[in-house]
Design a protein around this motif. Structure first.
Motif, PDB file in Angstrom:
ATOM      1  N   LEU A   1       0.829  -1.210   0.000  1.00 50.83           N
ATOM      2  CA  LEU A   1       0.000   0.000   0.000  1.00 50.83           C
ATOM      3  C   LEU A   1       0.861   1.257   0.000  1.00 50.83           C
ATOM      4  O   LEU A   1       0.511   2.258  -0.638  1.00 50.83           O
ATOM      5  CB  LEU A   1      -0.948  -0.012   1.194  1.00 50.83           C
ATOM      6  CG  LEU A   1      -1.979  -1.149   1.200  1.00 50.83           C
ATOM      7  CD1 LEU A   1      -2.912  -1.007   2.391  1.00 50.83           C
ATOM      8  CD2 LEU A   1      -2.763  -1.195  -0.096  1.00 50.83           C
ATOM      9  N   ALA A   2       1.977   1.216   0.721  1.00 58.34           N
ATOM     10  CA  ALA A   2       2.887   2.362   0.685  1.00 58.34           C
ATOM     11  C   ALA A   2       3.404   2.575  -0.736  1.00 58.34           C
ATOM     12  O   ALA A   2       3.496   3.711  -1.224  1.00 58.34           O
ATOM     13  CB  ALA A   2       4.054   2.127   1.645  1.00 58.34           C
ATOM     14  N   HIS A   3       3.724   1.484  -1.407  1.00 59.03           N
ATOM     15  CA  HIS A   3       4.174   1.603  -2.789  1.00 59.03           C
ATOM     16  C   HIS A   3       3.083   2.192  -3.676  1.00 59.03           C
ATOM     17  O   HIS A   3       3.366   3.015  -4.552  1.00 59.03           O
ATOM     18  CB  HIS A   3       4.584   0.229  -3.335  1.00 59.03           C
ATOM     19  CG  HIS A   3       4.989   0.278  -4.778  1.00 59.03           C
ATOM     20  ND1 HIS A   3       4.087   0.137  -5.811  1.00 59.03           N
ATOM     21  CD2 HIS A   3       6.200   0.497  -5.356  1.00 59.03           C
ATOM     22  CE1 HIS A   3       4.728   0.272  -6.957  1.00 59.03           C
ATOM     23  NE2 HIS A   3       6.002   0.471  -6.723  1.00 59.03           N
ATOM     24  N   ARG A   4       1.830   1.797  -3.474  1.00 67.08           N
ATOM     25  CA  ARG A   4       0.763   2.305  -4.334  1.00 67.08           C
ATOM     26  C   ARG A   4       0.563   3.807  -4.159  1.00 67.08           C
ATOM     27  O   ARG A   4       0.177   4.507  -5.100  1.00 67.08           O
ATOM     28  CB  ARG A   4      -0.560   1.587  -4.047  1.00 67.08           C
ATOM     29  CG  ARG A   4      -0.575   0.120  -4.384  1.00 67.08           C
ATOM     30  CD  ARG A   4       0.195  -0.224  -5.639  1.00 67.08           C
ATOM     31  NE  ARG A   4      -0.443   0.251  -6.854  1.00 67.08           N
ATOM     32  CZ  ARG A   4       0.056   0.070  -8.060  1.00 67.08           C
ATOM     33  NH1 ARG A   4       1.205  -0.562  -8.210  1.00 67.08           N
ATOM     34  NH2 ARG A   4      -0.582   0.514  -9.124  1.00 67.08           N
ATOM     35  N   VAL A   5       0.796   4.332  -2.960  1.00 67.84           N
ATOM     36  CA  VAL A   5       0.704   5.782  -2.758  1.00 67.84           C
ATOM     37  C   VAL A   5       1.766   6.485  -3.608  1.00 67.84           C
ATOM     38  O   VAL A   5       1.471   7.413  -4.373  1.00 67.84           O
ATOM     39  CB  VAL A   5       0.872   6.147  -1.272  1.00 67.84           C
ATOM     40  CG1 VAL A   5       0.971   7.665  -1.102  1.00 67.84           C
ATOM     41  CG2 VAL A   5      -0.308   5.617  -0.455  1.00 67.84           C
ATOM     42  N   GLY A   6       3.019   6.051  -3.453  1.00 66.05           N
ATOM     43  CA  GLY A   6       4.091   6.667  -4.222  1.00 66.05           C
ATOM     44  C   GLY A   6       3.902   6.489  -5.716  1.00 66.05           C
ATOM     45  O   GLY A   6       4.126   7.417  -6.505  1.00 66.05           O
ATOM     46  N   PHE A   7       3.475   5.309  -6.119  1.00 65.36           N
ATOM     47  CA  PHE A   7       3.286   5.033  -7.535  1.00 65.36           C
ATOM     48  C   PHE A   7       2.136   5.858  -8.110  1.00 65.36           C
ATOM     49  O   PHE A   7       2.212   6.348  -9.237  1.00 65.36           O
ATOM     50  CB  PHE A   7       3.009   3.543  -7.737  1.00 65.36           C
ATOM     51  CG  PHE A   7       2.998   3.116  -9.170  1.00 65.36           C
ATOM     52  CD1 PHE A   7       4.183   2.863  -9.837  1.00 65.36           C
ATOM     53  CD2 PHE A   7       1.808   2.980  -9.869  1.00 65.36           C
ATOM     54  CE1 PHE A   7       4.182   2.467 -11.170  1.00 65.36           C
ATOM     55  CE2 PHE A   7       1.791   2.591 -11.201  1.00 65.36           C
ATOM     56  CZ  PHE A   7       2.984   2.336 -11.853  1.00 65.36           C
ATOM     57  N   GLY A   8       1.057   6.020  -7.335  1.00 67.59           N
ATOM     58  CA  GLY A   8      -0.078   6.818  -7.795  1.00 67.59           C
ATOM     59  C   GLY A   8       0.311   8.263  -8.057  1.00 67.59           C
ATOM     60  O   GLY A   8      -0.073   8.863  -9.073  1.00 67.59           O
ATOM     61  N   ILE A   9       1.096   8.832  -7.147  1.00 66.45           N
ATOM     62  CA  ILE A   9       1.571  10.202  -7.332  1.00 66.45           C
ATOM     63  C   ILE A   9       2.417  10.301  -8.605  1.00 66.45           C
ATOM     64  O   ILE A   9       2.237  11.203  -9.433  1.00 66.45           O
ATOM     65  CB  ILE A   9       2.381  10.659  -6.104  1.00 66.45           C
ATOM     66  CG1 ILE A   9       1.469  10.755  -4.874  1.00 66.45           C
ATOM     67  CG2 ILE A   9       3.065  12.002  -6.377  1.00 66.45           C
ATOM     68  CD1 ILE A   9       2.219  11.003  -3.576  1.00 66.45           C
TER      69      ILE A   9
END
Length: 439
Positions: free
Chosen positions: A252-260
């Protein structure tokens, strides 16, 4: 119960995996579906974001991602409960056929120039039904491959599936060139995705009834009660498994960074970046980003299983998050500290490393769920996984859309993305240590 496969400990290798008839059939059905998904999503994105007959700002882009991703969150609880209740073979067949119908309806909406609710409603149903297909394929994999080879098989399936989706997106870009970038051409491009749905349904129909599970049904007698309990049961099953909790936190932490990063890349490609030698900006640039990310996925698929064998899952996930943080941090330094312009090659390089790190983490999460969660609740946990995965990315994109300038230049958001990877690594380390202590 896993049927008809060996239990030996060594790597089977691709050739031996493909000799397993049910594995081969499940793989082909999944690839057909993912090719259609890639084509549909790229076709729809082109129709909305790179259509000369329409104009979009960052909030419109965020809304488009919500359409493509939030159905996974809305449908997830239903998919999880029903995948642990219904014959998964039937789910794969029916869901693919229903998706094909709504692909055509969405294409008609694009061709008619519809915007807003009518267009988004049809697209929501397509991506929502796709959740049954994706979760069903993942929950079925342990029925065609033994637990000893799940990481290896999952790496191969996920990697080839992601590359097939990229190929589908590339087909959409090629079709736009041939058919036109306006509403008419976008409509025909989007409609072509129906081929993937029909092929996936036809291949899945060749499974014997019950071969994909579930082996046991731990559900209330009423379907509505099963659906209502699905997400809660998935959450409970995941919470009882610390290794899954730790892995989900990292993902989930990766998805935040990836989404940005994804939102910034879209805006840069459309409004800021210029052609760089043979590299092209615009929607062609998004194809180049997809290829760069596809190479990261391919590399992850080739090496993740072996890296996990050597380093262990915990160190592998930490290295992957560290790699993603380094890529983001370097991009921020180039733009913020050195004052250098953002160029196409640097964007493509960052896309490669971000996707590589994210795919490694995802493969480790998939393996944790498949091996540590019982078959009677595995579908619901995968549904929870998808719900959190996509909701997190949509929220990250929405927040970034409210802050980012139209040209996509925002070193502050790049630094924020870097921080999320570091937080993810720290949280994963703490939670995974707790998992070890609890054993």
């Amino acid at each position: 119960m896993t049927r008809g496969v060996t239990t030996e400990k060594h790597h089977l290798g691709v050739r031996r995996l493909l000799r397993i008839a049910d594995f081969r059939r499940l793989l082909l059905s999944r690839l057909a579906a993912q090719w259609g998904d890639g084509l549909f999503q790229a076709g729809l994105a082109g129709a909305v974001l790179f259509n000369p007959e329409r104009q979009s700002d960052p909030l419109d882009i965020a809304a488009g991602f919500a359409v493509l991703l939030l159905p996974y969150s809305i449908v997830g609880p239903f998919a999880g409960a029903l995948l642990d209740r219904w014959d998964r073979r039937r789910v794969l067949v029916v869901a693919n056929l229903v998706r094909g119908v709504f692909v055509l309806l969405t294409a008609m909406a694009v061709g008619a120039g519809l915007e807003g609710v009518p267009l988004y409603a049809a697209a929501l149903i397509v991506t929502g039904v796709s959740r049954f297909v994706g979760s069903g394929s993942s929950a079925s994999l342990p029925h065609v491959v033994t637990e000893d080879h799940l990481v290896e098989a999952n790496a191969f399936v996920s990697t080839l599936g992601a590359l097939t989706a990229v190929f589908g997106a590339g087909c959409a870009i090629g079709l736009r060139v041939a058919l036109g970038a306006g509403d008419g051409g976008s409509s025909w491009t989007t409609a072509t995705a129906v081929v993937g749905s029909l092929l996936a349904a036809a291949i899945a129909s060749r499974f014997a009834r019950g071969v994909l599970g579930p082996d046991e049904v731990d559900e209330p007698s009423g379907a509505f009660a099963a659906i209502a309990r699905g997400l809660l049961d998935g959450a409970r099953a995941a919470a009882r498994t610390p290794s899954v909790v730790a892995a989900l936190f990292a993902l989930l932490a990766h998805r935040v960074g990836f989404g940005i990063s994804l939102l910034l890349t879209l805006l840069l490609m459309r409004n800021t970046l210029q052609d760089f030698g043979p590299l092209k900006a615009g929607i062609a640039g998004l194809g180049e980003v997809a290829v760069s990310g596809g190479l990261g996925v391919l590399l992850a698929g080739i090496f993740t299983d072996r890296v996990v064998d050597r380093l262990g899952a915990r160190r592998t996930v930490l290295c992957a998050l560290g790699l993603a943080a380094a890529a983001q941090g370097l991009a921020a330094v180039i733009e913020l500290v050195l004052g250098l312009p953002v160029l196409l090659p640097t964007v493509l390089c960052a896309a490669f490393f971000l996707t590589l790190g994210g795919q490694v983490v995802k493969l480790c999460v998939d393996a944790a769920v498949q091996s540590d969660i019982g078959d009677e609740t595995r579908g619901r946990v995968f549904a929870l996984y998808d719900t959190l995965f996509n909701t997190t990315q949509v929220v990250a994109i929405a927040i970034a859309a409210a802050l980012v300038p139209l040209d996509g230049r925002s070193p502050g958001l790049v630094l924020a993305a870097t921080a999320t990877y570091l937080v993810g690594a720290a949280g994963y380390l703490l939670l995974s240590r707790q998992s070890v202590r609890d054993r």
